[in-house]
Design an enzyme around this catalytic site. Sequence first.
Site, PDB file in Angstrom:
ATOM      1  N   THR A  13      45.015  25.033  49.819  1.00 25.67           N
ATOM      2  CA  THR A  13      46.411  25.682  49.309  1.00 25.67           C
ATOM      3  C   THR A  13      46.985  26.714  50.254  1.00 25.67           C
ATOM      4  OG1 THR A  13      45.327  25.799  47.171  1.00 25.67           O
ATOM      5  CG2 THR A  13      47.043  27.223  47.457  1.00 25.67           C
ATOM      6  N   VAL A  14      46.090  27.354  51.011  1.00 23.99           N
ATOM      7  CA  VAL A  14      46.385  28.265  51.754  1.00 23.99           C
ATOM      8  C   VAL A  14      46.849  27.786  53.232  1.00 23.99           C
ATOM      9  CG1 VAL A  14      45.699  30.489  53.040  1.00 23.99           C
ATOM     10  CG2 VAL A  14      44.975  30.165  50.707  1.00 23.99           C
ATOM     11  N   GLU A 129      43.353  39.753  57.654  1.00 20.55           N
ATOM     12  CA  GLU A 129      44.226  40.292  56.733  1.00 20.55           C
ATOM     13  C   GLU A 129      43.798  39.541  55.309  1.00 20.55           C
ATOM     14  OE1 GLU A 129      46.497  43.308  56.995  1.00 20.55           O
ATOM     15  OE2 GLU A 129      45.692  42.900  54.962  1.00 20.55           O
ATOM     16  N   GLY A 134      44.486  39.019  49.368  1.00 21.34           N
ATOM     17  CA  GLY A 134      45.649  38.086  49.557  1.00 21.34           C
ATOM     18  C   GLY A 134      46.821  38.547  50.459  1.00 21.34           C
ATOM     19  N   ILE A 136      48.586  41.394  50.270  1.00 23.77           N
ATOM     20  CA  ILE A 136      48.795  42.685  50.284  1.00 23.77           C
ATOM     21  C   ILE A 136      48.261  43.174  51.736  1.00 23.77           C
ATOM     22  CG2 ILE A 136      48.111  44.999  49.438  1.00 23.77           C
ATOM     23  CD1 ILE A 136      47.476  43.735  46.787  1.00 23.77           C
ATOM     24  N   GLY A 187      44.458  26.656  35.165  1.00 25.89           N
ATOM     25  CA  GLY A 187      44.156  26.791  36.622  1.00 25.89           C
ATOM     26  C   GLY A 187      44.248  28.251  37.371  1.00 25.89           C
ATOM     27  N   LYS A 205      35.226  41.938  49.058  1.00 22.23           N
ATOM     28  CA  LYS A 205      36.451  42.552  49.407  1.00 22.23           C
ATOM     29  C   LYS A 205      36.144  43.977  49.596  1.00 22.23           C
ATOM     30  CE  LYS A 205      39.317  38.728  47.403  1.00 22.23           C
ATOM     31  NZ  LYS A 205      39.685  38.377  46.300  1.00 22.23           N
TER      32      LYS A 205
HETATM   33  N1  HSE Z   1      39.529  34.079  43.617  1.00 25.97           N
HETATM   34  C1  HSE Z   1      40.240  35.220  44.043  1.00 25.97           C
HETATM   35  C2  HSE Z   1      40.990  35.794  42.788  1.00 25.97           C
HETATM   36  C3  HSE Z   1      41.190  34.788  45.174  1.00 25.97           C
HETATM   37  O1  HSE Z   1      40.673  35.538  41.855  1.00 25.97           O
HETATM   38  O2  HSE Z   1      41.346  36.660  43.223  1.00 25.97           O
HETATM   39  C4  HSE Z   1      40.732  34.652  46.691  1.00 25.97           C
HETATM   40  O3  HSE Z   1      39.742  35.633  46.720  1.00 25.97           O
END
Ligand code: HSE
Length: 440
Positions: A13-14, A129, A134, A136, A187, A205
């Site tokens: 995806t990314v 980053e 994500g 931000i 999803g 994080k």
């Molecule tokens: N699975 C994470 C979330 C996204 O639900 O925010 C990727 O870190």
Amino acid sequence: MKPIQVGLLGIGTVGSGTFNVLQRNQEEIRRRAGRGIQITMVADLDVARARAVVGEGVTVVGDAREVIANPDIDIVIELIGGYGIAKALVMEAISAGKHVVTANKALLAVHGTEIFAAASARGVIVAFEAAVAGGIPIIKALREGLSANHIEWIAGIINGTTNFILSEMRDKGLDFEVVLKEAQRLGYAEADPTFDIEGVDAAHKATIMSAIAFGIPVQFHKAYVEGITRLSATDIRYAEQLGYRIKLLGITKRAPRGIELRVHPSLVPAKRLLANVEGAMNAVVVHGDAVGTTLYYGKGAGSEPTASAVIADLVDVTRLHTADPHHRVPHLAFQPDALSDLPVLPMSEVVTSYYLRLRVADEAGVLAKVTGVLALNGISIDAVLQREADEVGGEGATSTDLIILTHDTREGTMDKVLAELQALPTVLSPIVRIRKEELR
Ligand code: HSE
């Protein structure tokens, strides 16, 4: 000048978002970076899928090591995830003298110290980053935008899956399990959502932000981690009646004796901006002594939002590629030889306030007994809510819910108090304890 050449490991995806945004905005990105940025090689176990994304003109291989071995590649993007093969590949890319851009929060939160040391020794950049919140740009903000400040605390909604689930639980009055199934069907939640719902992803994080904010090594193993699996719709409703919303917060705070680093559900006053971050959105509040309180909001996941962060790193690396390594922004914001040894505090030393829900026998003297235990332990009460027994258990019910909000106390003291309260014969079920953050 010829474009800088990038090798991409993992085009899900990314990765696809990164490839597409780089193509779409290539002229603007070139004007910013000072030269073009091109993904010229992609490795993915699913070669056919990778080829379908990148078309012709890009080398596609099944073996990531071919990318690392290619002398024309200057930057390696790691989007494989996890601690296993991703770690080996990042370390190999560093030894091969490649700069690395990664979205891998788990890898950095657990092995960051080793990875950043290897990168510094080899004179390459590891940019990340996309690893926190994500799209931000919170790493940039913390590491550069706020570098004048003595940062005091950070509190963030840094997991979209759990924020979506909590928002749905509140909106629809549903319990956790029901909403999780719906989130999986839509999803929003992974088939195996463990890292999200148990708070591990948010703790990765928070660990990274803590290191950058306070200049301490990354220490995921010292983080307190509690997810949302035990939250019930009942507590979300009571919290709302008291003027609060429940959010899964990643918190890191400078305390007199060390650093707090914790992830758990928290009551947040409904009037705070953070309490109004709904659905899968992320937001981080940072409080610095000079700037005061700042708020960063946006999409914490998804193809192009995360690609936005990956590409910002590519631009940074491209600009700094030829700079003397000593004049680059340090990986963790502070110079490596200026990191602090402030300890991460055990949870028992954390000071916060609490929401307690006790199912009690509806008889004379119960409230006095409960508040007596709190008073004897020096815990001050902020608010009490008690519903009529009939309203809670139906007509003729002989027990009811007693909800207490406390002022700040040490978690160790609260643990002791909860054991005492639980032992009272009039306390009929396991006590629910949820921490409360006023975020002033
Ligand atoms: N699975 C994470 C979330 C996204 O639900 O925010 C990727 O870190």
